[in-house]
Scaffold this motif. Sequence first.
Motif, PDB file in Angstrom:
ATOM      1  N   SER A  42       5.234  -3.136  -6.578  1.00 41.33           N
ATOM      2  CA  SER A  42       4.429  -2.945  -5.370  1.00 41.33           C
ATOM      3  C   SER A  42       5.318  -2.749  -4.156  1.00 41.33           C
ATOM      4  CB  SER A  42       3.499  -4.132  -5.163  1.00 41.33           C
ATOM      5  OG  SER A  42       4.267  -5.275  -4.888  1.00 41.33           O
ATOM      6  N   LYS A  43       4.844  -1.934  -3.272  1.00 38.83           N
ATOM      7  CA  LYS A  43       5.577  -1.672  -2.027  1.00 38.83           C
ATOM      8  C   LYS A  43       5.228  -2.743  -1.009  1.00 38.83           C
ATOM      9  CE  LYS A  43       6.323   2.893  -0.896  1.00 38.83           C
ATOM     10  NZ  LYS A  43       5.865   4.148  -0.320  1.00 38.83           N
ATOM     11  N   LYS A  44       6.224  -3.070  -0.203  1.00 39.04           N
ATOM     12  CA  LYS A  44       5.966  -3.996   0.898  1.00 39.04           C
ATOM     13  C   LYS A  44       5.188  -3.248   1.964  1.00 39.04           C
ATOM     14  CE  LYS A  44       9.823  -7.143   1.218  1.00 39.04           C
ATOM     15  NZ  LYS A  44      11.028  -7.434   1.986  1.00 39.04           N
ATOM     16  N   PRO A  45       4.229  -3.915   2.567  1.00 42.53           N
ATOM     17  CA  PRO A  45       3.519  -3.231   3.657  1.00 42.53           C
ATOM     18  C   PRO A  45       4.475  -3.019   4.836  1.00 42.53           C
ATOM     19  CG  PRO A  45       2.768  -5.508   3.451  1.00 42.53           C
ATOM     20  CD  PRO A  45       3.721  -5.246   2.322  1.00 42.53           C
ATOM     21  N   ARG A  46       4.319  -1.893   5.470  1.00 40.45           N
ATOM     22  CA  ARG A  46       5.166  -1.561   6.622  1.00 40.45           C
ATOM     23  C   ARG A  46       4.855  -2.516   7.776  1.00 40.45           C
ATOM     24  NH1 ARG A  46       7.459   3.693   8.766  1.00 40.45           N
ATOM     25  NH2 ARG A  46       7.647   3.286  10.989  1.00 40.45           N
ATOM     26  N   LYS A  47       5.901  -2.970   8.427  1.00 42.16           N
ATOM     27  CA  LYS A  47       5.722  -3.872   9.568  1.00 42.16           C
ATOM     28  C   LYS A  47       5.132  -3.096  10.734  1.00 42.16           C
ATOM     29  CE  LYS A  47       9.572  -6.791   8.310  1.00 42.16           C
ATOM     30  NZ  LYS A  47      10.885  -7.289   8.669  1.00 42.16           N
TER      31      LYS A  47
ATOM     32  N   GLU B 288       6.056  -5.908  15.502  1.00 42.36           N
ATOM     33  CA  GLU B 288       6.983  -6.735  14.720  1.00 42.36           C
ATOM     34  C   GLU B 288       8.381  -6.114  14.695  1.00 42.36           C
ATOM     35  OE1 GLU B 288       4.414  -8.836  11.207  1.00 42.36           O
ATOM     36  OE2 GLU B 288       4.601  -6.647  11.127  1.00 42.36           O
ATOM     37  N   ARG B 289       8.449  -4.811  14.487  1.00 39.16           N
ATOM     38  CA  ARG B 289       9.757  -4.131  14.454  1.00 39.16           C
ATOM     39  C   ARG B 289      10.450  -4.246  15.807  1.00 39.16           C
ATOM     40  NH1 ARG B 289       6.656  -0.041  11.987  1.00 39.16           N
ATOM     41  NH2 ARG B 289       7.000   1.313  13.768  1.00 39.16           N
TER      42      ARG B 289
END
Length: 108
Positions: free
Chosen positions: A2-7, A11-12
């Motif tokens: 599974s891919k991590k959800p984009r921040k 947050e970035r």
Amino acid sequence: MSKKPRKSRKERNAEQAERQQQVREDAKARCRPSRDDLARVLLRQIITAAQAHEDKDRALGKVRDSLTNDLERQGFAVRECEEVFHDIADRYSDGLYPFRPKRHLMPS
């Protein structure tokens, strides 16, 4: 896998601000000059060397023209560049040290 959800952008940006603050604190602790610190000192050295030259006006004119040409290519107004250059050169000509002391770098 599974891919991590984009921040999120927020947050970035917060993480970037934290990293940048750490870089500034590390530089301060190491008494590391910034690019701007080096550029200010170099400009002062170049201008004072030109002012000490036998043909001061010609030497200063060459420095001014070189800087102005580069700044014009970046989109700055030639006349404004020349004015700023002359203001700085005049300040350096009095022989006083033009930079404020960086108290955080002074030994305690």
